[in-house]
Design an enzyme around this catalytic site. Structure first.
Site, mmCIF file in Angstrom:
data_model
loop_
_atom_site.group_PDB
_atom_site.id
_atom_site.type_symbol
_atom_site.label_atom_id
_atom_site.label_comp_id
_atom_site.label_asym_id
_atom_site.label_seq_id
_atom_site.Cartn_x
_atom_site.Cartn_y
_atom_site.Cartn_z
ATOM 1 N N PRO A 6 0.826 -1.198 0.000
ATOM 2 C CA PRO A 6 0.000 0.000 0.000
ATOM 3 C C PRO A 6 0.868 1.259 0.000
ATOM 4 C CG PRO A 6 -0.455 -1.433 1.896
ATOM 5 C CD PRO A 6 0.833 -1.861 1.289
ATOM 6 N N GLU A 7 0.886 1.940 -1.102
ATOM 7 C CA GLU A 7 1.518 3.257 -1.138
ATOM 8 C C GLU A 7 0.435 4.303 -0.954
ATOM 9 O OE1 GLU A 7 4.813 4.560 -2.626
ATOM 10 O OE2 GLU A 7 5.735 2.711 -3.326
#
Length: 275
Positions: A6-7
């Site tokens: 998850p960026e």
DNA sequence: CCGGACGCCTGTCGGC
DNA sequence: TGCCGACAGGCGTCCG
């Protein structure tokens, strides 16, 4: 592998996916099956959140902020965290560590196989929490621009890639989007941050904004996955031009994309397009 | 202050 | 085919 990371765009998509289901709901209780995350989830947190209404949801860097009546939950998804909204009676699967049980029969469920995520309780104002206090500007805020990067980079000998990944300089730029933004801006990731002129930083700031915005827009197509029991919440195929493409032709010029380590992180770049 | 290295953790992948 | 080491990564922390 990429789907596990998850960026900032995935965190923003997670926020948008869960927000309609949490807004104005009351948290009945916190149910923890595993408290050993990045930091142990303190048992005192359970009583702190129980019975409180969710008043707002926000994102700061890659932190999700669940603002309650008397304080805030700070949630980081780490490298493998994901969130879903499910009926509270849904049996937990492997790595489903934390539930926030809501007053409408549902729960917010955190899954995090690698347990690099974290959950904290913060007294207001949440911005003063040690994890948030020293963060740089949000990359998508109007206040962030090339002049900001230029000013803070004077005299810095570290690589520009490490520089833009420093959360004190700029909040929420991870390894993938650092490579992507530098490629779009035509800047070599190894170049010392202090040796880049203002016009090039203006290009870089614009590239950071556009690549993050595009990814967030794409994430909008996956919002319904947050309420699917077997869904893959919030994650989506990214349109990556260099990341993970070592040896493949640069989509701009055809030269083979190169992979090297900067610090402890893999960096991808085109040796011809990026100077 | 600055820059670089480390370690937490587990699923995946390449090599033998 | 099975095993096993290498690798991936965010980010707080430590060290020089």
């Amino acid at each position: 592998m990429l789907r596990d990371m998850p960026e900032l765009p995935e965190v923003e998509t997670s926020l948008r996916g869960i927000a309609p289901h949490l807004a104005n709901r009351r948290i009945l209780k916190l149910a923890a099956r595993e408290r050993r995350l990045r930091w142990p989830v303190p048992t005192t947190l359970d009583a702190a959140v129980a019975g409180q209404r969710v008043t707002a949801l926000r994102r700061r860097a890659k932190y999700l902020l669940l603002e309650l009546e008397q304080g805030s939950l700070i949630l980081h998804l780490g490298m493998s965290g994901s969130l879903r909204v499910l009926p509270a009676s849904t049996p937990p699967g492997p790595h489903d560590h934390i539930d926030l049980v809501l007053d409408d029969g549902h729960c917010l469920r955190l899954r995090d196989p690698r347990r690099f995520g974290s959950l904290h309780w913060a007294q207001p104002p949440v911005e003063s929490h040690p994890l948030l206090r020293h963060l740089g500007p949000e990359p998508l805020s109007p206040g962030f621009n090339g002049a900001h990067l230029y000013r803070l980079s004077r005299g810095r000998r570290a690589s520009v890639k490490a520089f833009i990944m420093d959360s004190h300089i700029l909040a929420g730029i991870g390894n993938i989007y650092a490579s992507e933004a530098l490629h779009r801006a035509g800047i070599h990731p190894h170049r010392p941050a202090g040796r880049i002129a203002l016009p090039r930083y203006e290009r870089l700031a614009a590239a950071i904004k556009s690549v993050l915005s595009a990814a967030i827009a794409e994430g909008g197509t996956s919002l319904r996955n947050f309420v699917q029991e077997d869904g893959n919440p919030g994650y989506f195929t990214r349109a990556l031009r260099v990341y993970g493409r070592a040896g493949l032709p640069c989509l701009g010029c055809g030269a083979p994309v190169r992979q090297r380590r900067i610090g402890q992180r893999s960096s991808f770049y085109c040796p011809r397009c990026q100077r």
